[in-house]
Design an enzyme around this catalytic site. Structure first.
Site, mmCIF file in Angstrom:
data_model
loop_
_atom_site.group_PDB
_atom_site.id
_atom_site.type_symbol
_atom_site.label_atom_id
_atom_site.label_comp_id
_atom_site.label_asym_id
_atom_site.label_seq_id
_atom_site.Cartn_x
_atom_site.Cartn_y
_atom_site.Cartn_z
ATOM 1 N N ASP A 56 1.461 -4.143 -9.407
ATOM 2 C CA ASP A 56 1.162 -5.484 -9.921
ATOM 3 C C ASP A 56 1.466 -5.586 -11.411
ATOM 4 O OD1 ASP A 56 0.205 -5.542 -7.387
ATOM 5 O OD2 ASP A 56 -1.897 -5.737 -7.921
ATOM 6 N N HIS B 106 0.836 -1.206 0.000
ATOM 7 C CA HIS B 106 0.000 0.000 0.000
ATOM 8 C C HIS B 106 0.873 1.259 0.000
ATOM 9 C CE1 HIS B 106 -3.978 -1.820 0.216
ATOM 10 N NE2 HIS B 106 -3.392 -2.785 0.900
ATOM 11 N N LEU C 252 -2.325 -12.643 -5.596
ATOM 12 C CA LEU C 252 -1.070 -12.846 -6.340
ATOM 13 C C LEU C 252 -1.159 -12.207 -7.734
ATOM 14 C CD1 LEU C 252 -0.295 -16.553 -5.332
ATOM 15 C CD2 LEU C 252 0.605 -14.448 -4.306
HETATM 16 C C1 GLA Z 1 -3.147 -4.396 -4.793
HETATM 17 C C2 GLA Z 1 -2.990 -3.275 -5.812
HETATM 18 C C3 GLA Z 1 -1.558 -2.754 -5.846
HETATM 19 C C4 GLA Z 1 -1.046 -2.423 -4.444
HETATM 20 C C5 GLA Z 1 -1.347 -3.556 -3.466
HETATM 21 C C6 GLA Z 1 -1.018 -3.196 -2.050
HETATM 22 O O1 GLA Z 1 -2.408 -5.519 -5.197
HETATM 23 O O2 GLA Z 1 -3.359 -3.712 -7.098
HETATM 24 O O3 GLA Z 1 -1.462 -1.629 -6.707
HETATM 25 O O4 GLA Z 1 -1.582 -1.205 -3.991
HETATM 26 O O5 GLA Z 1 -2.697 -3.963 -3.522
HETATM 27 O O6 GLA Z 1 0.333 -2.980 -1.896
#
Ligand code: GLA
Length: 389
Positions: free
Chosen positions: A174, A34, A127
């Site tokens: 991600d 986050h 994931l």
């Molecule tokens: C999800 C979001 C990411 C990131 C994470 C937390 O996976 O898609 O962009 O914010 O949560 O780190």
């Protein structure tokens, strides 16, 4: 896997023409949670698990898609000139969103294509199965239609589509990990500038173990967008007293100096996490580079506590997995990974303790929740790509 997809493709859509194969991985984030929409750092690596696809371009604007992981959905057909955002979050919505995002950003997708895909990554497990669908869509469009763009552009298109088409206000982590992954390396990414470094994961004595709670709590999507808003409110308060662009611009001392500017106590906790987690991530990467895996593990544990208490994105199941892992001497560190509210933990476990880890954590998890956890050994892998068969 790819042979099965090719066979399915040929029997559904015919075997003639230029049929191409693709793969895009999911990711596990080692630390820096986050922080990616708060101008901070993240440290994910791409996995060997993800989404495979076989595709062939068409001469018209129609797409026909079949997903072997969701056979009940049948063949999905759409006209790429008539795509419209929705927040259903189904696999084909992620595919469509990417084509739509390409068009919106000047990467023209001239025709549709036929495609068969399948996943070997569990969906809804934190994931980034959905980012891997987006990135497989991005590499398909880029490759089939010779679009001039980098893999970072592909990551950005995945994020743009998820934000604007699928209604999920995610950061860049991600998609970046899925697009830019590198075998045996994690990616130290500064989300404020998109500068990144590959950091070798030279773990000779340890394994990265992912443990799946097998739960996904309903509020994940809306709570995610709430957290983002709360962080932004905290930032706006801070900007009245200090010249910063994001929470990632502050270190711990800076935060302690200015934190009284944050009016709402909940926003204060969120900002505390964002600032400290970013600093933990920077320190963790330094520790890893200097071979101090114990320090890395300690920072992972602190990350979990902060996500649980300050950011409040953990849940009972994730806390149980982390707590049980922390009890074992062979565990270097353990924390929830990804957005939270279910999904997985990531743990660094000594090679000779992995079996004990699976057995003891698995048993305690079942005793305490009635659920059966799943374990995967993570190997850092390459990012989204066309594959030769
Ligand atoms: C999800 C979001 C990411 C990131 C994470 C937390 O996976 O898609 O962009 O914010 O949560 O780190």
């Amino acid at each position: 896997m790819i042979e099965k997809l090719l066979e399915e493709f040929k029997s559904r859509f015919g075997s003639e023409g230029d049929i191409r194969c693709y793969f895009a991985p999911g990711r596990v984030n080692l630390i820096g949670e986050h922080t990616d929409y708060n101008g901070g750092h993240v440290f994910p690596c791409a996995l060997t698990m993800g989404n495979y696809a076989v595709a062939r371009k068409r001469d018209d604007s129609i797409v026909r898609w079949y997903n072997m992981t969701y056979p009940d959905d049948g063949v999905q057909e759409a006209d790429i000139t008539k795509l419209a955002p929705n927040d259903n979050g189904i696999w084909y919505d992620y595919q469509q969103g990417v084509i739509w995002a390409f068009e919106k950003n000047g990467y023209h997708v001239p025709n549709g294509y036929d495609m068969v895909m399948a996943a070997d990554i569990p969906a809804g497990s934190g994931l980034s199965a959905s980012a891997s669908i987006e990135e497989v869509a991005a590499v398909i469009c880029r490759d089939l239609f010779n679009i001039d763009m980098t893999m970072v552009d592909c990551a950005l298109m995945g994020q743009y589509s998820e934000n604007q088409y699928n209604g999920m206000n995610c950061g860049i982590m991600d998609q970046f990990a899925s697009a830019m992954g590198k075998k045996d390396n994690a990616i130290f990414l500064d989300t404020a500038t998109l500068k990144y470094d590959y950091v070798p994961l030279n773990l000779k004595d340890e394994k990265i173990v992912i443990t799946n709670t097998k739960v996904k709590h309903k509020l994940a999507g809306s709570a995610y967008n709430d957290r983002r808003r709360e962080s932004e409110t905290a930032l706006a308060d801070l900007q009245k007293v200090v010249d910063i662009k994001s929470l990632g611009d502050l270190d711990e001392a800076g935060f302690e100096k200015y934190k009284e500017a944050i009016k709402d106590p909940v926003c204060l906790k969120r900002a505390h996490h964002a600032v400290y987690e970013n600093q933990r991530t920077i320190k963790a990467v330094e520790a890893l580079k200097s071979g101090d895996i114990e320090a890395f593990g300690k920072l992972m544990n602190e990350s979990h506590v902060s996500l649980r208490d300050d950011y409040e994105v953990s849940c009972k199941e994730l806390d149980i997995l982390a707590e049980e892992a922390w009890k074992l001497p062979g565990v270097i560190g353990s924390r929830m990974t990804g957005g939270g509210f279910g999904g997985c933990t990531v743990s660094i476990v000594k090679n000779d303790a992995v079996e004990e880890f699976k057995e003891k954590v698995g048993k305690a998890y079942t005793e305490r929740t009635g659920l059966v956890a799943e374990f995967y050994i993570a190997d850092a892998a390459d990012g989204a790509r066309r594959i030769d068969v």
